[in-house]
Write a protein that holds these residues in place. Structure first.
Motif, short mmCIF file in Angstrom:
data_model
loop_
_atom_site.label_atom_id
_atom_site.label_comp_id
_atom_site.label_asym_id
_atom_site.label_seq_id
_atom_site.Cartn_x
_atom_site.Cartn_y
_atom_site.Cartn_z
N SER A 134 -2.34 2.06 7.51
CA SER A 134 -3.42 1.28 6.92
C SER A 134 -4.21 0.60 8.04
CB SER A 134 -2.85 0.22 5.99
OG SER A 134 -3.89 -0.54 5.39
N GLN B 81 0.84 -1.21 0.00
CA GLN B 81 0.00 0.00 0.00
C GLN B 81 0.87 1.25 0.00
OE1 GLN B 81 -3.30 0.08 2.78
NE2 GLN B 81 -3.19 2.29 3.04
N ALA C 201 -7.72 1.57 -2.51
CA ALA C 201 -7.08 0.55 -1.68
C ALA C 201 -7.99 -0.65 -1.45
CB ALA C 201 -6.66 1.17 -0.35
N PHE D 285 -3.13 -0.21 -3.68
CA PHE D 285 -2.30 -1.40 -3.54
C PHE D 285 -1.54 -1.60 -4.85
CE2 PHE D 285 -5.77 -3.38 -0.62
CZ PHE D 285 -5.32 -2.65 0.46
#
Ligand SMILES: [Cu+2]
Length: 366
Positions: free
Chosen positions: A279, A211, A343, A243
């Protein structure tokens, strides 16, 4: 820079006045206006047209994971890492100038056993780079994790250094030049896996995702070439959070979902390059049955963890069991990032449904 002006698409003059970013230069936003109150506001410039790409995809294949360690004595590994700056698409019609290790994001995973020696050859070829680069391995005892010895100007002779992997775990590596936040954001991060002496439990499938945030002068989804935005980076206000460098890359409308099958155990190696945002890593429709927090492969793993924080500069290992068919969506559970900024990656689990575990009902559908 590898971008050759002659290769740009010939288009109308729209957006010609947009100001490009200067690689390696951190400063105030280049497009700004002063409000009546005297405050400075960023003004979105018109975008240059999308550029011709240097690569059809920037995303590393999430199944491209080195084979597990099957040796039980220390050995040496010759590893070459080359940096490459290149234009590729964040999503269709949206181009960006990435900085990479080996032309993909994240950089290739290196896999060794504790006690092994890595003989690293680091290259910054003049043909592929306009900026200074290096590499800092978090798995290394030594100044800058190797960054001092590997700092090269494009066209310099290759740097060579050796290190012994003294401690086990999954670790980040990244470019660490003075403008490292820009370089990491643009794609310069990866992982090195140092397996404990006893190895890792056998699983059916291993995946690798990374990420990071993309700070661009364009708006989310705006077609054209998105120059890097240093001001947005300093504000920690990303355009995309993705990603493997790509907006919603591993979905059926982009590069395709990741394959898996009912009954398998899947291990995911996950690195957050950042450079700035943590994240909240979660598999929708599943759970991290075993979570090796922060890449710690020595302590007992956490069990049945729904969502785990993964800080910038951290790699984490999660394992899932797959008792039922259907899609699993691996996301940053800061949900605006998953739904809108990119993401999200789909693992498509094929096979028999298991109605004892999950029964969608007669009206339902997988
Ligand atoms: Cu760099």
């Amino acid at each position: 820079m590898s971008q050759d002006l002659s290769r740009r698409k010939v288009v109308s003059a729209l957006g010609i006045g947009a100001v490009g970013a200067v690689a390696g230069c951190i400063g105030a936003p280049v497009n700004a206006e002063t409000t009546p109150e005297g405050e400075t506001e960023r003004v979105a410039p018109e975008l240059d047209p999308a550029r011709d790409v240097d690569a059809d995809r920037i995303a590393a294949d999430p199944t491209d994971v080195p084979a597990p360690v099957d040796w039980d004595e220390p050995r040496e590994h010759d590893v070459t890492l080359r940096t490459k700056e290149l234009v590729a698409e964040i999503e269709p019609g949206v181009t960006f100038e990435y900085m990479t290790f080996e032309g993909r994001v994240p950089g290739p995973m290196i896999r060794v056993r504790r006690g092994d020696t890595v003989n690293l050859r680091f290259e910054v070829p003049a043909d592929d780079n306009s900026d200074i680069h290096n590499v800092d391995f978090h798995a290394v005892y030594g100044p800058g994790g190797g960054a001092v010895e590997t700092t090269l100007v494009p066209g310099d002779d290759a740097a060579e250094l050796s290190f012994r992997a003294e401690y086990p775990g999954l670790f980040t590596y990244h470019c660490a030049v003075p403008a490292m936040d820009h370089h990491v954001s643009a794609g310069m991060f990866g992982t090195i896996l140092v397996e404990p002496e006893g190895g890792l439990p056998t699983v059916d499938r291993e995946l690798y995702l990374g990420q990071h945030e993309l700070y661009t002068k364009g708006d989310l989804g705006e077609k054209g070439h998105h120059a890097f935005d240093h001001g947005a980076m300093l504000d920690e206000d990303p355009t995309y959070v993705v990603f493997n460098g790509t907006d919603h890359g591993f979905t059926k409308d982009r590069l395709g979902a990741i394959d898996a099958a009912v009954g398998e155990t899947v291990r995911v190696f996950f690195v957050n390059g950042g450079p700035n945002q943590s994240s909240s890593w979660h598999p929708i429709g599943n759970v991290w049955s075993r979570l090796y927090r922060d890449g710690d492969l020595v302590s007992d793993p956490g069990q049945y963890v729904e969502t785990t924080p993964v800080a910038p500069g951290t790699a984490t290992v999660g394992e899932m069991e797959l008792p039922v068919s259907g899609p699993i969506k691996i996301v940053d559970h800061a949900l605006s990032r998953a739904g809108r900024r990119g993401a999200l990656a789909v693992v498509n689990v094929e096979g028999e449904s298991n109605s004892d575990v999950y029964d969608p009902g007669t009206e339902g559908s997988a």
